[in-house]
Design a protein around this motif. Structure first.
Motif, PDB file in Angstrom:
ATOM      1  N   PHE A 253       6.417  16.463  11.944  1.00 19.43           N
ATOM      2  CA  PHE A 253       5.883  17.516  11.082  1.00 19.43           C
ATOM      3  C   PHE A 253       6.677  17.574   9.785  1.00 19.43           C
ATOM      4  CE2 PHE A 253       9.086  20.044  13.422  1.00 19.43           C
ATOM      5  CZ  PHE A 253       9.658  20.819  12.409  1.00 19.43           C
ATOM      6  N   ASN A 254       5.991  18.009   8.745  1.00 19.54           N
ATOM      7  CA  ASN A 254       6.612  18.171   7.425  1.00 19.54           C
ATOM      8  C   ASN A 254       6.468  19.625   7.002  1.00 19.54           C
ATOM      9  OD1 ASN A 254       5.860  18.307   4.235  1.00 19.54           O
ATOM     10  ND2 ASN A 254       7.536  16.873   4.589  1.00 19.54           N
TER      11      ASN A 254
ATOM     12  N   ASP B  11      10.664  14.839   0.785  1.00 24.38           N
ATOM     13  CA  ASP B  11       9.841  15.890   0.167  1.00 24.38           C
ATOM     14  C   ASP B  11       9.822  17.045   1.160  1.00 24.38           C
ATOM     15  OD1 ASP B  11       8.069  17.401  -1.289  1.00 24.38           O
ATOM     16  OD2 ASP B  11       6.540  15.860  -1.458  1.00 24.38           O
ATOM     17  N   GLY B  12      10.630  18.077   0.907  1.00 19.78           N
ATOM     18  CA  GLY B  12      10.797  19.115   1.901  1.00 19.78           C
ATOM     19  C   GLY B  12      11.571  18.562   3.082  1.00 19.78           C
ATOM     20  N   LEU B  13      11.187  18.968   4.287  1.00 19.07           N
ATOM     21  CA  LEU B  13      11.821  18.497   5.517  1.00 19.07           C
ATOM     22  C   LEU B  13      10.783  17.828   6.399  1.00 19.07           C
ATOM     23  CD1 LEU B  13      13.899  21.705   6.389  1.00 19.07           C
ATOM     24  CD2 LEU B  13      14.791  19.574   5.397  1.00 19.07           C
ATOM     25  N   THR B  14      11.051  16.605   6.822  1.00 25.57           N
ATOM     26  CA  THR B  14      10.178  15.908   7.765  1.00 25.57           C
ATOM     27  C   THR B  14      10.970  15.622   9.034  1.00 25.57           C
ATOM     28  OG1 THR B  14       8.929  14.854   5.979  1.00 25.57           O
ATOM     29  CG2 THR B  14       8.721  13.909   8.184  1.00 25.57           C
TER      30      THR B  14
ATOM     31  N   VAL C  72       0.859  -1.183   0.000  1.00 22.82           N
ATOM     32  CA  VAL C  72       0.000   0.000   0.000  1.00 22.82           C
ATOM     33  C   VAL C  72       0.896   1.234   0.000  1.00 22.82           C
ATOM     34  CG1 VAL C  72      -1.699   1.347   1.291  1.00 22.82           C
ATOM     35  CG2 VAL C  72      -1.922  -1.151   1.153  1.00 22.82           C
ATOM     36  N   ILE C  73       0.640   2.146  -0.940  1.00 29.92           N
ATOM     37  CA  ILE C  73       1.421   3.372  -1.058  1.00 29.92           C
ATOM     38  C   ILE C  73       0.713   4.492  -0.282  1.00 29.92           C
ATOM     39  CG2 ILE C  73       2.472   4.998  -2.661  1.00 29.92           C
ATOM     40  CD1 ILE C  73       3.416   2.126  -3.048  1.00 29.92           C
ATOM     41  N   HIS C  74       1.490   5.302   0.424  1.00 33.15           N
ATOM     42  CA  HIS C  74       0.920   6.484   1.072  1.00 33.15           C
ATOM     43  C   HIS C  74       1.938   7.601   0.993  1.00 33.15           C
ATOM     44  CE1 HIS C  74       3.328   6.308   4.885  1.00 33.15           C
ATOM     45  NE2 HIS C  74       3.442   5.046   4.511  1.00 33.15           N
ATOM     46  N   ASN C  75       1.473   8.834   0.841  1.00 29.25           N
ATOM     47  CA  ASN C  75       2.449   9.927   0.818  1.00 29.25           C
ATOM     48  C   ASN C  75       2.857  10.296   2.242  1.00 29.25           C
ATOM     49  OD1 ASN C  75       0.742  11.987   1.899  1.00 29.25           O
ATOM     50  ND2 ASN C  75       0.033  12.586  -0.124  1.00 29.25           N
ATOM     51  N   LEU C  76       3.918  11.096   2.344  1.00 31.83           N
ATOM     52  CA  LEU C  76       4.528  11.338   3.651  1.00 31.83           C
ATOM     53  C   LEU C  76       3.712  12.261   4.544  1.00 31.83           C
ATOM     54  CD1 LEU C  76       5.741  14.401   3.239  1.00 31.83           C
ATOM     55  CD2 LEU C  76       7.619  13.210   2.161  1.00 31.83           C
TER      56      LEU C  76
ATOM     57  N   ARG D 252       6.656  10.655  -1.965  1.00 31.54           N
ATOM     58  CA  ARG D 252       6.446  12.092  -2.017  1.00 31.54           C
ATOM     59  C   ARG D 252       4.983  12.410  -2.291  1.00 31.54           C
ATOM     60  NH1 ARG D 252      10.548  14.957  -6.025  1.00 31.54           N
ATOM     61  NH2 ARG D 252       9.455  16.758  -5.132  1.00 31.54           N
ATOM     62  N   VAL D 253       4.614  13.671  -2.064  1.00 31.29           N
ATOM     63  CA  VAL D 253       3.267  14.139  -2.378  1.00 31.29           C
ATOM     64  C   VAL D 253       3.131  14.296  -3.886  1.00 31.29           C
ATOM     65  CG1 VAL D 253       1.652  16.063  -2.106  1.00 31.29           C
ATOM     66  CG2 VAL D 253       3.058  15.322  -0.160  1.00 31.29           C
ATOM     67  N   GLY D 254       2.004  13.868  -4.443  1.00 34.60           N
ATOM     68  CA  GLY D 254       1.745  14.081  -5.859  1.00 34.60           C
ATOM     69  C   GLY D 254       1.392  12.792  -6.577  1.00 34.60           C
ATOM     70  N   HIS D 255       0.393  12.902  -7.476  1.00 37.02           N
ATOM     71  CA  HIS D 255      -0.129  11.685  -8.101  1.00 37.02           C
ATOM     72  C   HIS D 255       0.904  10.987  -8.971  1.00 37.02           C
ATOM     73  CE1 HIS D 255      -0.839  12.852 -12.376  1.00 37.02           C
ATOM     74  NE2 HIS D 255      -0.851  14.065 -11.875  1.00 37.02           N
ATOM     75  N   SER D 256       1.835  11.740  -9.562  1.00 42.87           N
ATOM     76  CA  SER D 256       2.826  11.086 -10.419  1.00 42.87           C
ATOM     77  C   SER D 256       3.719  10.165  -9.600  1.00 42.87           C
ATOM     78  CB  SER D 256       3.672  12.124 -11.159  1.00 42.87           C
ATOM     79  OG  SER D 256       4.469  12.861 -10.261  1.00 42.87           O
ATOM     80  N   PHE D 257       4.087  10.590  -8.380  1.00 48.61           N
ATOM     81  CA  PHE D 257       4.927   9.750  -7.526  1.00 48.61           C
ATOM     82  C   PHE D 257       4.161   8.529  -7.031  1.00 48.61           C
ATOM     83  CE2 PHE D 257       6.425  14.185  -6.916  1.00 48.61           C
ATOM     84  CZ  PHE D 257       7.631  14.050  -7.582  1.00 48.61           C
TER      85      PHE D 257
END
Length: 469
Positions: free
Chosen positions: A433-434, A422-425, A297-301, A322-327
């Motif tokens: 937090f991200n 994706d950015g800083l987490t 199962v894929i989930h974004n961060l 990462r966030v985004g449908h392409s990823f």
């Protein structure tokens, strides 16, 4: 075509010609009509799509915006002039277009600007089997060809002009979705659906037909001027009418779709919004059970800690991206994942060609609720274990500088880890937090989650003080 008021189509190349850099985005085409684009340009996009992909046939659909029929028709003319046969499916949701692309094994073009205001329109493109087309997979080449033809004149027509046929896919789409969810034997439910004058008003009656549901429709009239509210359920202001109606009707739940009806938001019987992370976890558990208790199962961060926990508890393997449908779609294909979810209420299914469909997620929620006697709030509590801030945007002049300030403060703390997927987490013992920059605006986007409300609020305020200093 004149530049729009924001200047995004101000020419940067040949004087007098439109600049397509503000129109052709990372994953789609989207801009103001007719300021940034119009039917002649849509015709060039149709021709370019054929030349770049080599498509011999394709399927084309559109939403309810006033400009959509003309733009999609022009695209079809450009495609047929290059020899491709075009199947027009007319009014449809974006996931209905993906269904047609998958079921017919054809490339596709969907004319929509999703939740954007009425003056916008766009194109979501895919190859056969609903495989996405983005900057790195053909969209940049399509833009270059269109720019060439704008400067030098239209392309030479092919020796053979393609054919145009019309096909209604709505019933087949609805039947296919219902074949993927066990809905037999669920108890009767009352459901309020807010279509926001978007394509949910077209698809919901057919998809819900034959199910033991009392449907209370809100704003089902197709109207691309959006006279009642924006078709963007991510904004809490656009859920006000739905929440009120659910309480007034004593309904079991409410559903809200965005303009092209590929995203679905859920509210419970109290009219309280249900976190898309909780829906992701619930659907993940059901899809894992449907696949024998195994699967990726894929989930974004930015989804909740609840998501990977529930996936593991149900025998699955969570993969963070990462966030985004392409990823998400790339990871779905790479890992053979059965399901993927995002905090923005995009839900992706292996059995739907790895494409996103909010309607299928909605059917899973209806099935899960109808299989047991309790209310939705009780059902989703098991999947909503933490306290989140939601996404908070801050306008900043120096994205890198403010991010560095946050990193300096939190990166030095004992027991805190940081990653840059994706950015800083930042992750602590009982919180994370991200902070990530917008690619298109001078914004930093913050998402915070903790085990309790006081911890979340304290952390949120501390980070925002650094971001907004």
């Amino acid at each position: 075509m004149a530049a729009d008021s924001t200047g995004t189509s101000e020419p940067t190349g040949t004087p007098g010609l439109p600049d397509l850099s503000g129109l052709v985005k990372a994953y789609d085409v989207r801009g103001v009509v007719p300021d940034q684009w119009d039917e002649p340009l849509a015709e060039l996009f149709g021709a370019a799509f054929v030349q770049v992909t080599g498509a011999e046939a394709m399927v084309v659909g559109h939403d309810m915006r006033p400009s959509s029929p003309g733009l999609s028709g022009a695209f079809a003319r450009g495609a047929t002039a290059q020899g491709a046969d075009v199947t027009l499916i007319g009014l449809c949701s974006t996931d209905q277009l993906y269904y047609a692309s998958g079921a017919l094994d054809l490339p596709g073009a969907m004319f929509t600007a999703s939740h954007n205001p009425a003056q916008y329109n766009g194109i979501k493109l895919c190859r056969a089997g609903a495989a996405p087309v983005g900057q790195d997979t053909g969209l940049a080449d399509i833009r270059k060809l269109a720019e060439t033809w704008l400067a030098a004149g239209p392309p030479t027509p092919a020796a053979r002009t393609g054919t145009v046929t019309r096909r209604d896919t709505l019933t087949d789409y609805a039947d296919y979705l219902k074949s993927l969810v066990a809905l037999d034997g669920i108890r009767p439910l009352k459901v309020v659906v807010d279509a926001g004058n978007g394509m949910g008003g077209h698809t919901v009656p057919t998809v819900f037909a034959g199910l033991p549901l009392t449907l209370v429709p809100l704003y089902f009239e197709l109207d691309g001027t959006f006279p009642n509210h924006e078709a963007n359920p991510l904004d809490p202001a656009n859920l006000v009418d739905l929440r009120h109606r659910v309480r007034a009707e004593g309904a079991d739940l409410g559903l809200a779709f965005d303009g092209d009806a590929d995203r679905c938001f859920v509210v419970d019987e109290r009219g309280e919004p249900v976190s898309p992370s909780a829906i992701t976890a619930l659907v993940a558990a059901r899809e894992l059970a449907r696949n024998g208790g195994t699967g990726t199962v894929i989930h974004n961060l930015i989804t909740s800690w609840s998501v990977p926990e529930v996936v593991r508890e149900n025998g699955g393997s969570p993969v963070r991206t990462r966030v985004g449908h392409s990823f998400i779609k790339q990871e779905m294909a790479r890992t053979g994942a059965i399901f993927g979810g995002e905090h923005s209420a995009h839900y992706y299914f292996r059995d739907f060609w790895n494409a996103d469909t909010g309607m299928l997620a909605a059917l899973h929620v209806l099935a899960a609720l109808g299989e047991q006697p309790g209310p939705l709030s009780g059902l989703v509590a098991a999947y909503d274990r933490y306290t989140g801030s939601g996404e908070i945007n801050s306008t900043v002049a120096d994205q890198a500088g403010r991010s560095a300030a946050v990193r300096a403060e939190f990166g030095a703390r004992e027991g805190v880890t940081v990653d840059e997927l994706d950015g800083l987490t930042f992750t602590g013992p009982d919180w994370w937090f991200n902070l990530r920059p917008s690619n298109t605006e001078p914004l930093l986007r913050l998402n915070v989650e903790a085990r309790d409300e006081p911890t979340m609020a304290k952390l949120r305020d501390e980070v925002l003080a650094l971001v907004r200093a």
